[in-house]
Design an enzyme around this catalytic site. Sequence first.
Site, PDB file in Angstrom:
ATOM      1  N   ARG A  57       2.246  -8.940   9.016  1.00  0.00           N
ATOM      2  CA  ARG A  57       1.613  -7.852   9.027  1.00  0.00           C
ATOM      3  C   ARG A  57       2.139  -7.107  10.111  1.00  0.00           C
ATOM      4  O   ARG A  57       2.112  -5.996   9.760  1.00  0.00           O
ATOM      5  CB  ARG A  57       0.429  -8.627   9.302  1.00  0.00           C
ATOM      6  CG  ARG A  57      -0.807  -7.901   9.314  1.00  0.00           C
ATOM      7  CD  ARG A  57      -1.816  -7.691   9.977  1.00  0.00           C
ATOM      8  NE  ARG A  57      -2.488  -8.680  10.675  1.00  0.00           N
ATOM      9  CZ  ARG A  57      -2.063  -8.481  11.756  1.00  0.00           C
ATOM     10  NH1 ARG A  57      -2.299  -6.922  12.883  1.00  0.00           N
ATOM     11  NH2 ARG A  57      -2.606  -9.736  13.166  1.00  0.00           N
ATOM     12  N   LYS A 206       4.491   6.307  -6.371  1.00  0.00           N
ATOM     13  CA  LYS A 206       5.231   7.615  -7.642  1.00  0.00           C
ATOM     14  C   LYS A 206       6.724   6.977  -7.813  1.00  0.00           C
ATOM     15  O   LYS A 206       6.895   5.906  -8.435  1.00  0.00           O
ATOM     16  CB  LYS A 206       4.143   8.739  -7.255  1.00  0.00           C
ATOM     17  CG  LYS A 206       3.631   8.479  -6.533  1.00  0.00           C
ATOM     18  CD  LYS A 206       2.363   9.053  -7.649  1.00  0.00           C
ATOM     19  CE  LYS A 206       0.872   8.466  -6.992  1.00  0.00           C
ATOM     20  NZ  LYS A 206       0.917   9.591  -5.744  1.00  0.00           N
TER      21      LYS A 206
HETATM   22  C1  LIG Z   1      -0.409   9.337  -4.981  1.00  0.00           C
HETATM   23  C2  LIG Z   1      -0.603  10.531  -3.695  1.00  0.00           C
HETATM   24  C3  LIG Z   1      -0.410  10.188  -2.190  1.00  0.00           C
HETATM   25  C4  LIG Z   1      -1.836   8.568  -2.240  1.00  0.00           C
HETATM   26  O1  LIG Z   1      -0.320   7.721  -2.314  1.00  0.00           O
HETATM   27  P1  LIG Z   1      -1.231   6.157  -2.498  1.00  0.00           P
HETATM   28  O2  LIG Z   1      -0.313   5.603  -2.782  1.00  0.00           O
HETATM   29  O3  LIG Z   1      -1.976   5.988  -4.063  1.00  0.00           O
HETATM   30  O4  LIG Z   1      -1.938   5.999  -1.433  1.00  0.00           O
HETATM   31  C5  LIG Z   1      -0.188  11.235  -1.676  1.00  0.00           C
HETATM   32  N1  LIG Z   1       0.412  12.087  -1.499  1.00  0.00           N
HETATM   33  C6  LIG Z   1       0.981  12.621  -3.117  1.00  0.00           C
HETATM   34  C7  LIG Z   1       1.903  13.959  -3.244  1.00  0.00           C
HETATM   35  C8  LIG Z   1       0.340  12.215  -4.324  1.00  0.00           C
HETATM   36  O5  LIG Z   1       0.946  12.073  -5.333  1.00  0.00           O
END
Ligand SMILES: *Cc1c(COP(=O)(O)O)cnc(C)c1O
Length: 388
Positions: A57, A206
């Site tokens: 952690r 992403k």
């Molecule tokens: C998806 C996204 C987030 C949040 O990310 P998570 O991994 O879903 O917590 C933050 N900023 C942007 C630009 C995103 O597309």
Amino acid sequence: MTDPAGLSTRCIHAGELDDAHGSPHTPLYTSTTFKFASTADLLDVVDGRKPGSLYTRYGLNPTIFSLETKLAALEGAEAAWAFCSGMAAETALFLTHGRKGIVCIGDAYGGTMELLAAQLPELGIPTHLLLGSELHGLEAALKTGASLVFFETPTNPTLEVLDIAKISAIAHEHGALVAVDNTFASPVNQNPLALGADFVIHSATKYLGGHSDLTAGALMGSKQLLGAVWNWRKNLGTTISPEIASLLMRSIRTLTVRVERQNATAQIVAETMARHPRVARVYYPGLPDFPGHAVARKQMRGFGGMLTLELKGGYEDAVKTTDQLKLFAIAPSLGGVESLATMPVTTTHHGVAPEERARRGIGDTMIRLSIGLEDAADLIADLEQALA
Ligand SMILES: *Cc1c(COP(=O)(O)O)cnc(C)c1O
């Protein structure tokens, strides 16, 4: 001491730990704790005199450490922390460096907006939300003592391009730090630290993950600034798990080939859709007549895999078109190998009041596309049959 190797080489080799068995990449260490030969050895790690693994952690795990070395290399940063989500990375950053106030410029991810508009003010943290067209208000906001300027570029879903070098210079004049959410561009297309920012944030869910099969986040910056974030991540308990760290490293090894192909396909789709009679407007930084094109050319190496179509007609027509798509899946999120389509009014900006959506330029007929790795001709054919 940034790694002089090219980005593709760094994606593959940076941070990889050789183990005793000659594995070409870092093994997955699922262990939650690590043992020591003596109390003196344990205290060396606990007190920070020696690097070493201790407790997962805390991030003191060889697989996580290896990923973080790779993440830092991608953005030319001294250090990186890996989190269990992009929102976890943002929360830890805001609670560490944003307590005197945060200025957000332009549109931001829905969760980020919720944190900034409601949750952080509940904790007594002042926040200032400026449109990208309200940069003239930045100095006034900074004079209130705000300690952190945060923005995305390109933004979601209008792909607005904000000038990282210019905003960083203004913020630094007022003693504030600058954080750029680089999720949309990915490190392949843009490196905010090299342009003057102090922190880079990624939703690794992403493009870094790239296959819509993991949730993770990253924060990059100097050792000193990230050092202060460590305790927040540790005690919020939002460190990445070793299993996800290992999967994310596997994904990052192919990051450049994926994103370069996504850039190329998005450019073709954007140019083709710009000529379509049912399309009122295409939002894509790679189109020469797009308002952000000049700044994008200055600070980006590629224009990314995200674009937004604004259709002629009304909301119902746009819904019908979206529902006709066969290859594009109707889903939020982005950056994966499969192409996705989403209407911002139904997802990312669903909870935003109509007047506020109008103020932010979010149209009822917008369809945001995340371009995957399918053949460009197939994606265009799918869009054309849905528009017909
Ligand atoms: C998806 C996204 C987030 C949040 O990310 P998570 O991994 O879903 O917590 C933050 N900023 C942007 C630009 C995103 O597309």
